[in-house]
Motif scaffolding. Structure first.
Motif, PDB file in Angstrom:
ATOM      1  N   ASP A 214       0.858  -1.264   0.113  1.00 55.83           N
ATOM      2  CA  ASP A 214      -0.014   0.109  -0.188  1.00 55.83           C
ATOM      3  C   ASP A 214       0.779   1.296   0.045  1.00 55.83           C
ATOM      4  OD1 ASP A 214      -2.346  -1.174   0.161  1.00 55.83           O
ATOM      5  OD2 ASP A 214      -2.325  -1.342   2.183  1.00 55.83           O
ATOM      6  N   THR A 215       2.052   1.230   0.159  1.00 52.75           N
ATOM      7  CA  THR A 215       2.860   2.457   0.174  1.00 52.75           C
ATOM      8  C   THR A 215       2.935   3.025  -1.012  1.00 52.75           C
ATOM      9  OG1 THR A 215       4.678   1.238   1.722  1.00 52.75           O
ATOM     10  CG2 THR A 215       5.468   3.070   0.563  1.00 52.75           C
ATOM     11  N   PRO A 216       2.414   4.340  -0.906  1.00 53.18           N
ATOM     12  CA  PRO A 216       2.251   4.957  -2.055  1.00 53.18           C
ATOM     13  C   PRO A 216       3.384   5.520  -2.936  1.00 53.18           C
ATOM     14  CG  PRO A 216       1.852   6.373  -0.406  1.00 53.18           C
ATOM     15  CD  PRO A 216       2.066   5.109   0.177  1.00 53.18           C
ATOM     16  N   PRO A 217       3.552   5.461  -4.285  1.00 53.21           N
ATOM     17  CA  PRO A 217       4.681   6.059  -5.039  1.00 53.21           C
ATOM     18  C   PRO A 217       4.941   7.406  -4.920  1.00 53.21           C
ATOM     19  CG  PRO A 217       2.906   5.426  -6.567  1.00 53.21           C
ATOM     20  CD  PRO A 217       2.397   5.149  -5.011  1.00 53.21           C
ATOM     21  N   PRO A 218       6.030   8.176  -5.047  1.00 54.05           N
ATOM     22  CA  PRO A 218       6.236   9.341  -4.818  1.00 54.05           C
ATOM     23  C   PRO A 218       5.268   9.950  -6.030  1.00 54.05           C
ATOM     24  CG  PRO A 218       8.419   8.625  -5.789  1.00 54.05           C
ATOM     25  CD  PRO A 218       7.233   7.082  -5.144  1.00 54.05           C
ATOM     26  N   ALA A 219       5.101  11.190  -5.893  1.00 51.58           N
ATOM     27  CA  ALA A 219       4.170  12.037  -6.756  1.00 51.58           C
ATOM     28  C   ALA A 219       4.985  12.286  -8.302  1.00 51.58           C
ATOM     29  CB  ALA A 219       3.733  13.439  -6.099  1.00 51.58           C
ATOM     30  N   ALA A 220       6.371  12.444  -7.996  1.00 54.23           N
ATOM     31  CA  ALA A 220       6.971  12.778  -9.053  1.00 54.23           C
ATOM     32  C   ALA A 220       7.144  11.521 -10.088  1.00 54.23           C
ATOM     33  CB  ALA A 220       8.509  12.937  -8.753  1.00 54.23           C
ATOM     34  N   SER A 221       6.948  10.177  -9.789  1.00 51.99           N
ATOM     35  CA  SER A 221       6.981   9.080 -10.577  1.00 51.99           C
ATOM     36  C   SER A 221       5.532   8.678 -11.082  1.00 51.99           C
ATOM     37  CB  SER A 221       7.489   7.891  -9.623  1.00 51.99           C
ATOM     38  OG  SER A 221       6.493   7.480  -8.825  1.00 51.99           O
ATOM     39  N   ILE A 222       4.659   9.380 -10.982  1.00 50.39           N
ATOM     40  CA  ILE A 222       3.322   8.868 -11.270  1.00 50.39           C
ATOM     41  C   ILE A 222       3.183   9.599 -12.860  1.00 50.39           C
ATOM     42  CG2 ILE A 222       0.660   9.451 -10.915  1.00 50.39           C
ATOM     43  CD1 ILE A 222       1.545   9.512  -8.197  1.00 50.39           C
ATOM     44  N   ASP A 223       2.707   8.657 -13.705  1.00 42.20           N
ATOM     45  CA  ASP A 223       2.374   8.848 -14.963  1.00 42.20           C
ATOM     46  C   ASP A 223       0.919   9.126 -15.217  1.00 42.20           C
ATOM     47  OD1 ASP A 223       1.751   9.339 -17.686  1.00 42.20           O
ATOM     48  OD2 ASP A 223       2.556   7.513 -18.382  1.00 42.20           O
ATOM     49  N   LEU A 224       0.334  10.421 -15.056  1.00 38.71           N
ATOM     50  CA  LEU A 224      -1.180  10.938 -15.071  1.00 38.71           C
ATOM     51  C   LEU A 224      -1.976  10.373 -16.251  1.00 38.71           C
ATOM     52  CD1 LEU A 224      -0.760  14.466 -14.011  1.00 38.71           C
ATOM     53  CD2 LEU A 224      -1.392  12.704 -12.549  1.00 38.71           C
ATOM     54  N   GLU A 225      -1.041  10.017 -17.222  1.00 39.00           N
ATOM     55  CA  GLU A 225      -2.000   9.737 -18.645  1.00 39.00           C
ATOM     56  C   GLU A 225      -2.519   8.090 -18.329  1.00 39.00           C
ATOM     57  OE1 GLU A 225      -2.566  11.189 -21.460  1.00 39.00           O
ATOM     58  OE2 GLU A 225      -1.105  12.598 -21.400  1.00 39.00           O
ATOM     59  N   THR A 226      -1.816   7.365 -17.290  1.00 39.51           N
ATOM     60  CA  THR A 226      -2.109   5.991 -16.958  1.00 39.51           C
ATOM     61  C   THR A 226      -3.081   5.969 -15.876  1.00 39.51           C
ATOM     62  OG1 THR A 226      -0.259   5.541 -15.708  1.00 39.51           O
ATOM     63  CG2 THR A 226      -0.132   5.216 -18.078  1.00 39.51           C
TER      64      THR A 226
ATOM     65  N   THR B  47      -4.133   8.272  -3.359  1.00 40.71           N
ATOM     66  CA  THR B  47      -4.757   9.309  -3.872  1.00 40.71           C
ATOM     67  C   THR B  47      -4.180  10.697  -3.591  1.00 40.71           C
ATOM     68  OG1 THR B  47      -7.056   8.020  -3.904  1.00 40.71           O
ATOM     69  CG2 THR B  47      -6.963  10.641  -3.827  1.00 40.71           C
ATOM     70  N   ALA B  48      -3.614  10.957  -2.810  1.00 39.71           N
ATOM     71  CA  ALA B  48      -3.242  12.116  -2.231  1.00 39.71           C
ATOM     72  C   ALA B  48      -1.629  12.455  -2.959  1.00 39.71           C
ATOM     73  CB  ALA B  48      -2.628  12.117  -0.815  1.00 39.71           C
ATOM     74  N   ARG B  49      -1.096  11.408  -3.323  1.00 45.22           N
ATOM     75  CA  ARG B  49       0.053  11.585  -4.228  1.00 45.22           C
ATOM     76  C   ARG B  49      -0.336  11.861  -5.736  1.00 45.22           C
ATOM     77  NH1 ARG B  49       1.583  10.717   0.244  1.00 45.22           N
ATOM     78  NH2 ARG B  49       1.261  12.943   0.121  1.00 45.22           N
ATOM     79  N   ILE B  50      -1.289  11.303  -6.250  1.00 46.01           N
ATOM     80  CA  ILE B  50      -1.793  11.698  -7.324  1.00 46.01           C
ATOM     81  C   ILE B  50      -2.320  13.040  -7.505  1.00 46.01           C
ATOM     82  CG2 ILE B  50      -3.660  11.046  -9.332  1.00 46.01           C
ATOM     83  CD1 ILE B  50      -3.615   8.196  -8.208  1.00 46.01           C
ATOM     84  N   LEU B  51      -2.971  13.594  -6.662  1.00 51.11           N
ATOM     85  CA  LEU B  51      -3.398  14.966  -6.560  1.00 51.11           C
ATOM     86  C   LEU B  51      -2.055  15.720  -6.639  1.00 51.11           C
ATOM     87  CD1 LEU B  51      -6.559  14.867  -4.106  1.00 51.11           C
ATOM     88  CD2 LEU B  51      -6.585  14.568  -6.771  1.00 51.11           C
ATOM     89  N   GLU B  52      -1.195  15.427  -5.781  1.00 49.52           N
ATOM     90  CA  GLU B  52       0.181  16.224  -5.926  1.00 49.52           C
ATOM     91  C   GLU B  52       0.772  16.038  -7.205  1.00 49.52           C
ATOM     92  OE1 GLU B  52       2.415  14.387  -2.650  1.00 49.52           O
ATOM     93  OE2 GLU B  52       1.033  15.335  -0.922  1.00 49.52           O
ATOM     94  N   ALA B  53       0.521  15.076  -7.824  1.00 50.09           N
ATOM     95  CA  ALA B  53       1.237  14.853  -9.330  1.00 50.09           C
ATOM     96  C   ALA B  53       0.745  15.995 -10.168  1.00 50.09           C
ATOM     97  CB  ALA B  53       0.977  13.429  -9.837  1.00 50.09           C
ATOM     98  N   ILE B  54      -0.874  15.823 -10.045  1.00 46.53           N
ATOM     99  CA  ILE B  54      -1.628  16.735 -10.949  1.00 46.53           C
ATOM    100  C   ILE B  54      -1.263  18.350 -10.499  1.00 46.53           C
ATOM    101  CG2 ILE B  54      -3.990  17.717 -11.276  1.00 46.53           C
ATOM    102  CD1 ILE B  54      -5.044  14.851 -10.692  1.00 46.53           C
TER     103      ILE B  54
END
Length: 484
Positions: free
Chosen positions: A40-52, A77-84
Motif C-alpha cells: 500500500d505504500t504510495p509511489p512518490p508524486a514525481a513518478s506518477i504518469d497521469l496518462e495512465t 490518492t493524495a500522491r496523485i493529486l500532488e502529481a496533478i
C-alpha cells in the motif's frame, strides 16, 4: 438553490460523507488491521504518469475507514493529486478544482494544492480559480475525466449519474458543471398550480414584483415572492402548454412554449449548474437543457435541432399589472409546500450583493455582473437593454439584424416590452395609460401581444425577459449590448 442552504451545503454534505465513511467496512488505502501494507505504500508524486491513471479510482471515500481518515493526506490518492498540481496540466487540473469545490474528504487537500497552479487565492474561495480558466468546450474533457465527473457527482446525488452519462452527446464541457447544493427537484417545481382572482389574493402587496404573462386573453401574474422558491412552473396559459423557467442566479424568468412538433415537454430542476445558470431537464427523456437558451445540452435530445420557442413576459409590480389587466388571475400562495413566501425573503442576500456564488468565466464588460438588462430575442440574436437606461428614457428605438424595433419601459421601471416598429418613430403619449404616437400622428395602444393603432394596424410583440448582465456574456455567443 434554497437560500438557507447557500452558505451551509458544503459543510453539511461533507459531514454526511464522513459519517457514511465511518460506517463502511474496510478501506482501500489501509489494511483491515489498520496497519499499512507494504504494497500500500504510495509511489512518490514525481513518478506518477497521469496518462495512465484511472481517474475514477480517485473516488475512494465510500470505502474509507473511519480510523484511517489521515490517509486522505498520505495515501495513493493524495500522491496523485500532488502529481496533478505539480504537472500544471490543464487536462487534469479540473480534477483538483472539482474536489476542492464539491463536498468531499479531499476538499481541504485539493484547496491546499491549487495555489501551486494558480497562485495565492485572492477572492471568492475556489470559484475565482475556476473562472480563471475561461470557457471550456466538450473537446477539452478527457474520457477518463467524464467518467470521474459522473462518479463524483453521483456520490452526492445518485441520480446525477443518469444526467452525466459519458456515452450521451453533449454541447457543454463537464468541467463547467457543478452541483448547486440541492437534490433533483430539491427546489420543487409547481405543476399546473392554482390561480385565484385578485380579490382573493389579500396577501399580495401593490409593490410586489410579478412576472406578467398573457396569451390569447388569458392574463396571469406569477409573484416573484412565490416563484423565487420554486424556479419552475409547468402550466397552460391560453391553451398553450408552457414552462416558466426561472433562474434566480441569473435573474431570468423565461417563458418557454413546451410544444416541439408532436411532443410537449415539461421540465424539472436538475440540481446542477452551468456557468451559474440552472440546468433543467425534461421529464420525457431526462435530457439536460440550458435554462437561458432553451436548448438541450447533455443527453438523448442533443443534436436533434430542438430549441424551445421563447414567449414574451414582463417584470412589473402587482399594482401596475393589475391596473392594466383587471381580468388577470394570480398564482395562489397555497402551493402545497411549506415556505416563507414573505416579500423579499428568498435570496435576499444574493440579490443585495454584487457577487456571484457559482463560477461564470466571463466577468468582464461595460456593465456590472448583476446589472439588470431587458433581453430581447430575435431569431438567434439577443440584444440587452440596460433597465436603468430604459427607465430613464421611457422608450428606445433600435435595429436588430434587419428588424426595426421599439423597446418600452414599464411604468414602474422594473422591466420592459419590445415590439416591431415597422420603421415608425414613436413618442410616449401616456405611459401609464399605455399609449404611444407614431410620427404620422397615429395613436397606438400598448398590449401584451402587440401595438394596436387606432386604424387597426398592429406591430407584433417580441420575446423578451429580464436578466443579469453576466448571463448574457456567459450564455450567448451572438449578443450585443444596446448603446447610444
Amino acid at each position: 438553490m434554497w437560500p438557507e442552504v447557500m452558505h451551509m451545503w458544503r459543510g453539511l454534505v461533507l459531514l454526511s460523507i464522513l459519517v457514511v465513511a465511518a460506517c463502511t467496512n474496510g478501506a482501500r488505502e489501509v489494511s483491515r488491521s489498520g496497519e499499512p501494507n507494504e504494497s500500500d505504500t504510495p509511489p512518490p508524486a514525481a513518478s506518477i504518469d497521469l496518462e495512465t491513471v484511472d481517474l475514477v479510482e480517485l473516488i475512494t471515500w465510500d470505502q474509507l475507514d473511519f480510523f484511517g481518515m489521515e490517509q486522505v493526506k498520505t495515501g495513493p490518492t493524495a500522491r496523485i493529486l500532488e502529481a496533478i498540481a505539480a504537472s500544471g496540466d490543464d487536462r487534469f487540473i479540473a480534477v483538483l478544482l472539482d474536489l476542492a469545490f464539491q463536498p468531499t474528504p479531499y476538499q481541504e487537500l485539493a484547496y491546499e494544492l491549487l495555489p501551486e497552479v494558480f497562485g495565492p487565492h485572492q477572492g471568492r474561495w475556489v470559484v475565482d480559480w475556476i473562472d480563471q480558466r475561461g470557457f471550456k468546450e466538450p473537446a477539452d474533457d478527457l474520457p477518463s475525466y467524464l467518467e470521474f465527473k459522473q462518479h463524483l457527482l453521483a456520490t452526492i446525488v445518485p441520480g446525477f449519474a443518469d444526467f452525466l452519462d459519458p456515452s450521451q452527446p453533449r454541447t457543454i464541457s463537464a468541467q463547467e458543471v457543478v452541483w448547486g447544493g440541492v437534490n433533483i427537484d430539491g427546489i420543487p417545481p409547481l405543476e399546473h398550480p392554482e390561480f385565484i382572482a385578485p380579490e382573493e389574493a389579500t396577501w399580495i402587496n401593490d409593490d410586489d414584483l410579478v412576472i406578467g404573462v398573457e396569451i390569447g386573453g388569458d392574463a396571469r401574474a406569477y409573484p416573484r415572492r412565490i416563484i423565487d422558491w420554486h424556479e419552475m412552473v409547468n402550466d397552460t396559459v391560453g391553451g398553450i402548454p408552457v414552462s416558466l423557467a426561472y433562474c434566480t442566479l441569473c435573474g431570468s424568468a423565461i417563458l418557454y412554449d413546451g410544444r416541439v412538433g408532436d411532443e410537449v415537454y415539461e421540465f424539472g430542476t436538475s440540481g446542477l449548474l452551468y456557468r451559474s445558470n440552472k440546468l433543467m431537464y425534461d421529464r420525457t427523456t431526462r435530457t439536460l437543457w440550458e435554462q437561458y437558451t432553451g436548448e438541450p445540452v447533455w443527453g438523448p435530445l442533443v443534436g436533434s435541432g430542438i430549441r424551445l420557442d421563447i414567449l414574451p413576459v414582463v417584470v412589473t409590480t402587482w399594482q401596475a399589472w393589475y391596473a392594466d389587466h383587471p381580468d388577470t388571475t394570480v398564482l395562489s400562495i397555497d402551493t402545497g409546500f411549506v415556505r416563507n413566501y414573505g416579500p423579499g425573503v428568498a435570496y435576499r442576500d444574493y440579490f443585495a450583493s454584487d457577487e456571484l456564488i457559482f463560477p461564470a468565466p466571463s466577468g468582464e464588460g461595460p456593465l456590472e455582473l448583476k446589472a439588470s438588462v431587458y433581453a430581447v430575442r430575435v431569431d438567434d440574436e439577443l440584444t440587452a437593454y440596460p433597465i436603468a437606461l430604459l427607465q430613464e428614457r421611457g422608450l428606445l428605438h433600435d435595429t436588430i439584424g434587419s428588424l426595426e424595433v421599439v423597446v418600452l419601459a414599464t411604468t414602474d421601471g422594473n422591466g420592459g416590452r419590445a415590439y416591431e416598429s415597422g420603421g415608425w418613430t414613436f413618442s410616449v403619449v401616456d405611459l401609464e395609460a399605455g399609449t404611444l404616437q407614431s410620427e404620422d400622428g397615429t395613436r397606438w395602444q400598448v398590449t401584451e401581444s402587440s401595438l394596436i393603432a387606432d386604424d387597426g394596424r398592429t406591430m407584433a410583440r417580441l420575446p423578451g425577459h429580464n436578466s443579469f448582465w453576466f448571463a448574457v456574456t456567459n450564455h450567448t455567443s451572438d449578443s450585443r449590448l444596446y448603446t447610444e
